[in-house]
Design a protein around this motif. Structure first.
Motif, mmCIF file in Angstrom:
data_model
loop_
_atom_site.group_PDB
_atom_site.id
_atom_site.type_symbol
_atom_site.label_atom_id
_atom_site.label_comp_id
_atom_site.label_asym_id
_atom_site.label_seq_id
_atom_site.Cartn_x
_atom_site.Cartn_y
_atom_site.Cartn_z
ATOM 1 N N PRO A 64 -6.623 -16.023 50.532
ATOM 2 C CA PRO A 64 -6.158 -14.840 49.808
ATOM 3 C C PRO A 64 -6.199 -15.064 48.304
ATOM 4 N N LYS A 65 -6.382 -14.001 47.564
ATOM 5 C CA LYS A 65 -6.400 -14.092 46.109
ATOM 6 C C LYS A 65 -5.014 -14.479 45.593
ATOM 7 N N GLY A 66 -5.001 -15.421 44.664
ATOM 8 C CA GLY A 66 -3.755 -15.795 44.015
ATOM 9 C C GLY A 66 -2.800 -16.607 44.862
ATOM 10 N N LYS A 67 -3.220 -17.008 46.066
ATOM 11 C CA LYS A 67 -2.357 -17.798 46.947
ATOM 12 C C LYS A 67 -3.061 -19.095 47.300
ATOM 13 N N ASN A 68 -2.283 -20.162 47.366
ATOM 14 C CA ASN A 68 -2.848 -21.462 47.686
ATOM 15 C C ASN A 68 -1.928 -22.183 48.668
ATOM 16 N N ASP A 69 -2.457 -22.513 49.833
ATOM 17 C CA ASP A 69 -1.647 -23.172 50.855
ATOM 18 C C ASP A 69 -1.096 -24.519 50.382
ATOM 19 N N SER A 77 -3.442 -18.749 54.183
ATOM 20 C CA SER A 77 -4.791 -18.647 54.738
ATOM 21 C C SER A 77 -4.762 -18.130 56.171
ATOM 22 N N LEU A 78 -3.717 -18.465 56.910
ATOM 23 C CA LEU A 78 -3.565 -17.934 58.268
ATOM 24 C C LEU A 78 -3.361 -16.424 58.227
ATOM 25 N N ILE A 79 -2.533 -15.969 57.305
ATOM 26 C CA ILE A 79 -2.295 -14.528 57.177
ATOM 27 C C ILE A 79 -3.586 -13.807 56.792
ATOM 28 N N GLU A 80 -4.301 -14.348 55.804
ATOM 29 C CA GLU A 80 -5.528 -13.702 55.344
ATOM 30 C C GLU A 80 -6.620 -13.754 56.405
#
Length: 346
Positions: A64-69, A77-80
């Motif tokens: 996802p944009k702007g998110k980093n696991d 990343s699971l959500i996206e």
């Protein structure tokens, strides 16, 4: 005009066929008119599909944009990946014969715990409704006979309330009263252990049960099981009523729609129930079908929302979604009014 079409106030086929949306036209011809069409792989080369596939990561996920696991306790990343996988498998019917779907599926399965649930969206807490919603897509992608899916079903059955349904949040959080801050910390802090102070005597959530039931409804064995039929009975008993839980409690959540499916609503619930071949003459189902008939727009389509508690979206901006929702509603009516082996449910 076919029998199921005669039940509607306006002809939806004209709007669907004249929509200039090639995917919607394809499925309208294949599923509603029953014309011969090109193989399903024809859709997989569409520009909108390729645009999604180009952003897939080497491990099969989407970022996802702007998110980093790496800097978060939640697996964004699971959500996206779930978000994009919904479009590819539910909207374009891609399956594991395509390398990208196989890679994405393996990523999703990599988030399955030894217990059987798919975990990470609520940090280290249980989330049966997300597990069921993701399993639904994996089954549609061709993994119905995979032992990891069987493992997931066994976990879901273990996580039921005593009434046979599921709750909307982590079941481990319902045995103890928690503050908002404590709840937020539990669902965003992976260092917190999984809470297991269950209270199975509390009633089911329609919002949670509707999402879990999707997985049962598309599985050739589990859709006919006593567990699935009991859950469907609970779900339909709450149509247009307040939920038993605070999340999505307002009845207006039944009439706010998304496609591909996300949260539970009257269309997603009827889609599952129609796949399970319950009877259109059941009072709850009949009432829901009547609501859809009465709320069809004169252009032949349905709106994305009839809610009074949510902002009404712009029709032009949501036209594509309206097409997909209408296609889904038509499939539902066709199943109910052309299926000769429906179960009479009491």
């Amino acid at each position: 005009m076919t029998y199921w079409q005669s039940k509607l106030n306006y002809n939806p086929l004209k709007a669907l066929l004249e929509s200039e949306n090639d995917a919607v036209i394809y499925f309208t011809k294949r599923d509603l008119i029953e014309e011969d069409v090109k193989p399903i792989e024809y859709l997989w080369d569409f520009p909108e599909v390729q645009k999604i596939l180009k952003k897939q990561q080497p491990d099969g996920s989407w970022k996802p944009k702007g998110k980093n696991d790496e800097n978060s306790e939640v697996k964004y990343s699971l959500i996206e990946t779930w978000r994009q996988f919904r479009v590819l498998t539910q909207q374009y019917e891609m399956n594991k014969t395509h390398f990208a779907i196989k890679k994405a599926s393996e990523y999703l399965f990599s988030c399955q715990t030894d217990e059987g649930d798919i975990r990470g969206i609520l940090a280290n807490q249980y989330a049966p409704y997300y597990t069921g919603a993701i399993m639904y897509l994996l089954i549609k992608a061709g993994y119905e006979n995979d032992p990891r899916i069987e493992k997931g079903f066994k976990w879901l059955l273990k996580m039921r309330q005593n009434d046979g349904g599921w709750v909307i949040g982590s079941p481990g959080m319902i045995g103890t009263k928690l503050s908002r801050d404590e709840t937020n910390d539990l669902t965003s802090n992976a260092e917190r252990e999984t809470m297991k102070s269950f209270d199975p005597l509390k009633p089911f959530s329609a919002a949670g049960t509707g999402m879990v039931l999707r997985a049962f409804a598309v599985h050739p064995f589990y859709r006919k099981s006593e567990y699935a039929l009991n859950a469907a009975n609970l779900l339909k008993s709450k149509f247009f009523k307040k939920d038993n839980w605070n999340s999505y409690k307002n009845p207006d959540n039944w009439v706010r729609f998304q496609f591909p499916f996300w949260w539970n609503n009257i269309i997603s619930a009827l889609d599952s129930i129609s796949l399970m071949e319950l009877s259109k003459d059941d009072p709850d189902i009949k009432n829901a079908l009547k609501w859809l008939i009465n709320h069809q727009e004169n252009d032949g389509l349905w709106k994305v929302s009839y809610s009074t508690i949510h902002k009404s979206p712009d029709k032009k901006r949501t036209f594509k979604t309206r097409l997909w929702l209408t296609l889904t509603v038509c499939r539902i009516f066709k199943r109910f009014y052309e299926n000769k082996n429906q179960l009479i449910f009491h």
